[in-house]
Design a protein around this motif. Structure first.
Motif, PDB file in Angstrom:
ATOM      1  N   ASP A 225       1.200  -1.190   0.281  1.00 27.09           N
ATOM      2  CA  ASP A 225       0.107   0.153   0.124  1.00 27.09           C
ATOM      3  C   ASP A 225       0.808   1.330   0.007  1.00 27.09           C
ATOM      4  O   ASP A 225       0.358   2.258  -0.828  1.00 27.09           O
ATOM      5  CB  ASP A 225      -0.960   0.240   1.187  1.00 27.09           C
ATOM      6  N   ALA A 226       1.940   1.196   0.678  1.00 23.36           N
ATOM      7  CA  ALA A 226       2.835   2.523   0.851  1.00 23.36           C
ATOM      8  C   ALA A 226       3.321   2.679  -0.561  1.00 23.36           C
ATOM      9  O   ALA A 226       3.526   3.828  -1.135  1.00 23.36           O
ATOM     10  CB  ALA A 226       3.899   2.360   1.995  1.00 23.36           C
ATOM     11  N   ASN A 227       3.954   1.709  -1.066  1.00 23.36           N
ATOM     12  CA  ASN A 227       4.451   1.967  -2.418  1.00 23.36           C
ATOM     13  C   ASN A 227       3.338   2.520  -3.700  1.00 23.36           C
ATOM     14  O   ASN A 227       3.889   3.243  -4.368  1.00 23.36           O
ATOM     15  CB  ASN A 227       5.277   0.783  -2.885  1.00 23.36           C
ATOM     16  N   ASN A 228       2.166   1.620  -3.474  1.00 19.96           N
ATOM     17  CA  ASN A 228       1.181   2.157  -4.283  1.00 19.96           C
ATOM     18  C   ASN A 228       0.901   3.494  -4.083  1.00 19.96           C
ATOM     19  O   ASN A 228       0.691   4.319  -5.164  1.00 19.96           O
ATOM     20  CB  ASN A 228      -0.054   1.300  -4.292  1.00 19.96           C
ATOM     21  N   ASN A 229       0.528   3.947  -2.814  1.00 16.10           N
ATOM     22  CA  ASN A 229       0.173   5.376  -2.456  1.00 16.10           C
ATOM     23  C   ASN A 229       1.451   6.471  -3.037  1.00 16.10           C
ATOM     24  O   ASN A 229       1.165   7.319  -3.537  1.00 16.10           O
ATOM     25  CB  ASN A 229       0.074   5.737  -1.245  1.00 16.10           C
ATOM     26  N   LEU A 230       2.631   5.750  -2.957  1.00 14.89           N
ATOM     27  CA  LEU A 230       3.632   6.828  -3.281  1.00 14.89           C
ATOM     28  C   LEU A 230       3.709   6.963  -4.768  1.00 14.89           C
ATOM     29  O   LEU A 230       4.037   8.058  -5.270  1.00 14.89           O
ATOM     30  CB  LEU A 230       5.332   6.289  -2.803  1.00 14.89           C
ATOM     31  N   GLY A 231       3.741   5.667  -5.356  1.00 14.24           N
ATOM     32  CA  GLY A 231       3.357   5.833  -6.997  1.00 14.24           C
ATOM     33  C   GLY A 231       2.314   6.711  -7.457  1.00 14.24           C
ATOM     34  O   GLY A 231       2.709   7.428  -8.412  1.00 14.24           O
ATOM     35  N   ARG A 232       1.285   6.786  -6.651  1.00  9.92           N
ATOM     36  CA  ARG A 232       0.223   7.828  -7.115  1.00  9.92           C
ATOM     37  C   ARG A 232       0.619   9.163  -6.797  1.00  9.92           C
ATOM     38  O   ARG A 232       0.290  10.031  -7.578  1.00  9.92           O
ATOM     39  CB  ARG A 232      -1.016   7.813  -6.057  1.00  9.92           C
ATOM     40  N   VAL A 233       1.430   9.340  -5.863  1.00 11.23           N
ATOM     41  CA  VAL A 233       1.877  10.837  -5.673  1.00 11.23           C
ATOM     42  C   VAL A 233       2.873  11.031  -6.583  1.00 11.23           C
ATOM     43  O   VAL A 233       2.798  12.498  -7.258  1.00 11.23           O
ATOM     44  CB  VAL A 233       2.746  10.818  -4.062  1.00 11.23           C
ATOM     45  N   TYR A 234       3.924  10.391  -6.908  1.00  5.87           N
ATOM     46  CA  TYR A 234       4.746  10.919  -8.156  1.00  5.87           C
ATOM     47  C   TYR A 234       3.924  10.969  -9.589  1.00  5.87           C
ATOM     48  O   TYR A 234       4.517  11.777 -10.379  1.00  5.87           O
ATOM     49  CB  TYR A 234       5.648   9.766  -8.292  1.00  5.87           C
ATOM     50  N   GLN A 235       2.902  10.083  -9.596  1.00  4.49           N
ATOM     51  CA  GLN A 235       2.028  10.225 -10.944  1.00  4.49           C
ATOM     52  C   GLN A 235       1.410  11.614 -10.765  1.00  4.49           C
ATOM     53  O   GLN A 235       1.417  12.238 -11.887  1.00  4.49           O
ATOM     54  CB  GLN A 235       1.140   9.232 -10.718  1.00  4.49           C
TER      55      GLN A 235
ATOM     56  N   GLY B   5       3.734  14.224 -11.924  1.00  7.57           N
ATOM     57  CA  GLY B   5       4.303  14.008 -13.378  1.00  7.57           C
ATOM     58  C   GLY B   5       5.493  13.265 -13.355  1.00  7.57           C
ATOM     59  O   GLY B   5       6.232  13.420 -14.574  1.00  7.57           O
ATOM     60  N   GLN B   6       5.867  12.828 -12.329  1.00  9.51           N
ATOM     61  CA  GLN B   6       7.321  12.015 -12.318  1.00  9.51           C
ATOM     62  C   GLN B   6       6.965  10.542 -12.646  1.00  9.51           C
ATOM     63  O   GLN B   6       6.878   9.562 -11.830  1.00  9.51           O
ATOM     64  CB  GLN B   6       7.927  11.857 -10.841  1.00  9.51           C
ATOM     65  N   MET B   7       6.754  10.433 -13.947  1.00  7.18           N
ATOM     66  CA  MET B   7       6.152   8.984 -14.356  1.00  7.18           C
ATOM     67  C   MET B   7       7.280   7.917 -13.922  1.00  7.18           C
ATOM     68  O   MET B   7       6.854   6.598 -13.588  1.00  7.18           O
ATOM     69  CB  MET B   7       5.877   8.843 -15.661  1.00  7.18           C
ATOM     70  N   GLU B   8       8.472   8.052 -14.377  1.00  5.65           N
ATOM     71  CA  GLU B   8       9.409   6.928 -14.151  1.00  5.65           C
ATOM     72  C   GLU B   8       9.564   6.745 -12.534  1.00  5.65           C
ATOM     73  O   GLU B   8       9.602   5.371 -12.482  1.00  5.65           O
ATOM     74  CB  GLU B   8      10.828   7.454 -14.466  1.00  5.65           C
ATOM     75  N   LYS B   9       9.621   7.499 -11.754  1.00  5.34           N
ATOM     76  CA  LYS B   9       9.580   7.240 -10.352  1.00  5.34           C
ATOM     77  C   LYS B   9       8.019   6.464  -9.855  1.00  5.34           C
ATOM     78  O   LYS B   9       8.192   5.502  -9.031  1.00  5.34           O
ATOM     79  CB  LYS B   9       9.846   8.474  -9.397  1.00  5.34           C
ATOM     80  N   SER B  10       6.962   6.971 -10.390  1.00  7.96           N
ATOM     81  CA  SER B  10       5.855   6.465  -9.975  1.00  7.96           C
ATOM     82  C   SER B  10       5.792   4.932 -10.548  1.00  7.96           C
ATOM     83  O   SER B  10       5.499   4.111  -9.674  1.00  7.96           O
ATOM     84  CB  SER B  10       4.798   7.152 -10.788  1.00  7.96           C
ATOM     85  N   LEU B  11       6.292   4.619 -11.792  1.00 11.68           N
ATOM     86  CA  LEU B  11       6.395   3.119 -12.272  1.00 11.68           C
ATOM     87  C   LEU B  11       7.281   2.362 -11.405  1.00 11.68           C
ATOM     88  O   LEU B  11       6.950   1.102 -11.154  1.00 11.68           O
ATOM     89  CB  LEU B  11       6.689   3.281 -13.727  1.00 11.68           C
ATOM     90  N   ALA B  12       8.375   2.986 -10.980  1.00 12.73           N
ATOM     91  CA  ALA B  12       9.474   2.063 -10.150  1.00 12.73           C
ATOM     92  C   ALA B  12       8.441   1.819  -8.751  1.00 12.73           C
ATOM     93  O   ALA B  12       8.619   0.379  -8.390  1.00 12.73           O
ATOM     94  CB  ALA B  12      10.689   3.133  -9.630  1.00 12.73           C
ATOM     95  N   CYS B  13       7.866   2.608  -8.255  1.00 14.26           N
ATOM     96  CA  CYS B  13       7.057   2.521  -7.054  1.00 14.26           C
ATOM     97  C   CYS B  13       5.970   1.032  -7.284  1.00 14.26           C
ATOM     98  O   CYS B  13       6.030   0.314  -6.388  1.00 14.26           O
ATOM     99  CB  CYS B  13       6.213   3.506  -6.549  1.00 14.26           C
ATOM    100  N   TYR B  14       5.336   1.420  -8.249  1.00 18.57           N
ATOM    101  CA  TYR B  14       4.061   0.082  -8.818  1.00 18.57           C
ATOM    102  C   TYR B  14       5.037  -1.276  -9.036  1.00 18.57           C
ATOM    103  O   TYR B  14       4.379  -2.197  -8.447  1.00 18.57           O
ATOM    104  CB  TYR B  14       3.355   0.652  -9.928  1.00 18.57           C
ATOM    105  N   LEU B  15       6.149  -1.069  -9.544  1.00 13.64           N
ATOM    106  CA  LEU B  15       6.916  -2.401  -9.696  1.00 13.64           C
ATOM    107  C   LEU B  15       7.372  -2.813  -8.267  1.00 13.64           C
ATOM    108  O   LEU B  15       7.270  -4.251  -8.337  1.00 13.64           O
ATOM    109  CB  LEU B  15       7.987  -2.162 -10.768  1.00 13.64           C
ATOM    110  N   THR B  16       7.777  -2.016  -7.452  1.00 12.00           N
ATOM    111  CA  THR B  16       8.253  -2.728  -6.112  1.00 12.00           C
ATOM    112  C   THR B  16       6.640  -3.372  -5.491  1.00 12.00           C
ATOM    113  O   THR B  16       7.157  -4.448  -4.798  1.00 12.00           O
ATOM    114  CB  THR B  16       8.951  -1.485  -5.492  1.00 12.00           C
ATOM    115  N   ALA B  17       5.814  -2.754  -5.500  1.00  7.46           N
ATOM    116  CA  ALA B  17       4.859  -3.003  -4.899  1.00  7.46           C
ATOM    117  C   ALA B  17       4.361  -4.553  -5.617  1.00  7.46           C
ATOM    118  O   ALA B  17       3.920  -5.429  -5.042  1.00  7.46           O
ATOM    119  CB  ALA B  17       3.522  -2.257  -5.015  1.00  7.46           C
TER     120      ALA B  17
END
Length: 656
Positions: A116-126, A129-141
């Motif tokens: 959940d923490a990585n998913n929410n952090l991915g949403r914040v990066y999204q 507009g920091q899409m690469e960091k967002s995707l990295a969070c989703y992949l970690t989750a």
């Protein structure tokens, strides 16, 4: 020594909390919240009760209350990773992105692999507009929860925004394997399909999503898809449904207004655009639309004043800025402020060039033209003369024969099509892909040849047969729309595709008796108008010099076909069409074999929609305002005169 007895008050709190937890886990949030509030009255610092109340507030989308409760909890327990994660979610939903980032980063530091923490952090990066960091969070989750459908859809959405369409589709389909009716996955696949021009597939996905949950967004997207399919009444119906669900849905209002402008319903478009909100510089598309509507009403002063509300410097070279600049250049041109207009069009094309993924490959364009000349040489014509079928060239309907209209973009092909299309024995289907489909791989596939087009047509080891020529012809007919835009009573089917001019040799091979009309415009007018048009596909038009050189190569190739392949082409000039339409049309109809009909010189009365950049002009009464337009831009065009001089002389134009 007897053990210490628990006080009755403490025991009651523990019992109450146990009951609250049981209610919460059973989804009875109202009962759980009531008990937790009673606990907090007796003990305001009860961390577990604060957490349950905060979670219930999140479930109820009561973001402000959730933030307050979770904030109280974090004052007492700052290392509570779950509370930090949920606080980040509440802040994000309230638009407090910086605070959301702090809390989500804290949650991830406390539990690095938490889903959940990585998913929410991915949403914040999204959201940032920091899409690469967002995707990295989703992949970690996803490492911890590889089949979590929500994570898969979130990862797909970021891939979609990064232009990684194949990865996005993979994630969405994985989500649908888990939850076949997942509305967000179907909706996002619909958007991808719509962007890729796969309209029927887009419809299927949107309608599947709609079965799960009816939203204004879905109706808006279905409306856009119906627009692309030219299903006009169905498109309007979808925009209306979106607005019935959400009267202030800005995207639906905006798209509907553009839709009506595009179909020349200027009054209705103006009424719909007036319902759109946003008169500030932040809504570029809306103000460009309002400028276009004023321009269509010939109110150029108002159009310019609308555009001047925009802060062009605040737009960072994106597609919005391109739209704005092309519209502003058009308005300045109509106001007679030609030097300013050209400077704006230059900026528009420079901005567009920076956005293009691939530049126009001029070296490849030169090679293609040379290959076509070699392939369709007289030697090859003589070699295969016996195999070229000159009869039985009708398609599935023996009463329907192709009539080809070719020419450089913005040279009058759309106007001529509308004029001929007013004839009762002519059918229109828009720009038809048949020839370009054959050129783009169809020929090799049908002939089973390892050689690319055009060489596959003239392979000495595998000469063409009459059966194969008919197969190529059948493939062409198979690409036609099931129904045209007329009543189907026509004897001629207009195939208007400007760049078919490059493939007149193939057209003569398949349809040796078909009429071919080439309409030319003053070369400087044609190049200037193409440069001033915001073409998406004709990438050469983003450079005036490359436009001029491509223009001359096309004209040279047309001349080569006529001189060397027995390809009969009827030449007409745009200026003759608009200054003497009756005489020009009389001659053309006689060439085609059709009787004169007065309606042909009234294109403004046509009910057929034109899906080209000329859609506004061709629905006006015939006028000659665009003839010799180049004279306003002599100094700016001086650098391309020598490139197009052969065509100026060939078609009888001058430089006065």
């Amino acid at each position: 020594m007897l053990p210490r007895q628990v006080g009755s008050g403490m025991a009651r709190l523990a019992g109450d909390f146990t009951r609250a937890v049981n209610h919460f886990q059973a989804g009875r949030y109202r009962q759980a919240e009531k008990i937790c509030r009673q606990i907090l009255k007796r003990n305001p610092a009860h961390k577990a009760a604060l957490e349950i109340c905060g979670l219930i507030a999140l479930q109820q989308r009561a973001w402000t209350r959730a933030r307050s409760l979770l904030g109280r909890l974090l004052e007492r327990d700052p290392d509570n990773a779950s509370a930090q994660c949920n606080m980040g979610l509440a802040c994000l939903e309230l638009g407090e992105v910086d605070s959301a980032m702090q809390h989500c980063l804290c949650a991830v530091r406390l539990v690095p692999k938490d889903v959940d923490a990585n998913n929410n952090l991915g949403r914040v990066y999204q959201a940032q507009g920091q899409m690469e960091k967002s995707l990295a969070c989703y992949l970690t989750a996803l490492d911890s929860a590889p089949w979590n459908p929500l994570l898969l859809v979130n990862a797909g959405a970021v891939c979609q925004q990064l232009g990684q369409s194949e990865s996005a589709v993979t994630y969405y389909h994985r989500a649908l394997q888990v939850v076949p009716e997942f509305a967000e996955a179907h909706s996002n696949l619909g958007v991808l399909s719509l962007d890729q021009g796969q309209y029927q597939q887009a419809l299927r996905h949107f309608e599947q999503a709609l079965q799960q949950k009816e939203t204004a967004d879905l109706h808006n997207h279905i409306g856009l898809t119906r627009m692309a399919l030219e299903q006009l009444d169905l498109a309007r119906e979808q925009f209306s449904r979106a607005l019935a669900l959400e009267p202030g849905h800005q995207d639906a209002l905006f798209n509907w207004a553009w839709f009506e402008e595009y179909h020349n319903n200027i009054k209705l478009a103006s009424q719909v655009s007036d319902r759109c909100q946003g008169n500030d510089s932040g809504h570029v598309g809306l103000l460009v639309l309002r400028s276009a509507l004023a321009r269509r009403k010939q109110d150029f002063v108002t159009a310019l004043s609308v555009l001047e509300q925009l802060d062009s410097n605040a737009m960072i070279g994106g597609t919005d800025q391109v739209l704005y600049l092309f519209e502003k250049g058009t308005v300045l041109d109509r106001l007679g402020r030609y030097a300013e207009a050209f400077a704006i069009f230059e900026e528009a094309n420079e901005t567009k060039n920076r956005l293009l993924v691939d530049d126009f490959d001029e070296a490849a364009d030169i090679r293609r033209c040379n290959q076509l000349q070699v392939a369709f040489s007289m030697a090859n014509e003589r070699l295969h003369r016996q195999t070229l079928v000159t009869s039985s060239v009708q398609g599935p309907d023996p009463q329907l024969r192709p009539l080809f209209i070719v020419g450089f973009p913005r040279s009058g092909t759309s106007l001529l099509t509308q004029m001929l299309g007013r004839h009762t024995r002519v059918s229109l289907t828009g720009e038809m892909p048949g020839i370009l489909d054959l050129v783009g791989g169809g020929c090799e596939e049908i002939l089973g040849s390892d050689l690319p087009y055009p060489d596959c047509l003239f392979d000495p080891a595998q000469p063409l047969t009459s059966v194969q020529v008919q197969q190529l012809r059948d493939h062409y007919y198979a690409t036609l729309p099931q129904t045209g835009e007329s009543d189907g009573s026509g004897a001629w089917l207009i195939d208007k595709m400007p760049h078919n001019a490059l493939h007149l040799g193939l057209i003569r091979l398949l349809f040796p008796h078909a009429p071919v009309i080439h309409i030319s415009r003053h070369p400087l007018d044609a190049c200037l108008s193409a440069y001033f048009a915001n073409f998406e596909l004709h990438r050469y038009t983003a450079s005036l010099q490359i436009t001029a050189r491509h223009y001359q190569r096309m004209m040279d190739l047309i001349d080569y076909y006529q001189q060397n392949t027995q390809c009969a082409v009827r030449e007409i000039r745009y200026q003759d069409l608009v200054t003497d339409p009756q005489e020009t049309l009389h001659s053309l109809l006689e060439y085609v074999g059709l009787p004169w009909q007065e309606d042909c010189v009234r294109p403004e009365l046509s009910t057929v929609h034109v899906k080209t950049r000329s859609y506004a002009q061709v629905n006006e009464a015939i006028h000659s305002d665009s003839v010799n337009r180049y004279r306003h831009y002599r100094s700016q065009l001086a650098g391309i005169v020598e490139w197009v001089r052969p065509a100026i002389q060939r078609y009888g134009y001058d430089l006065r």
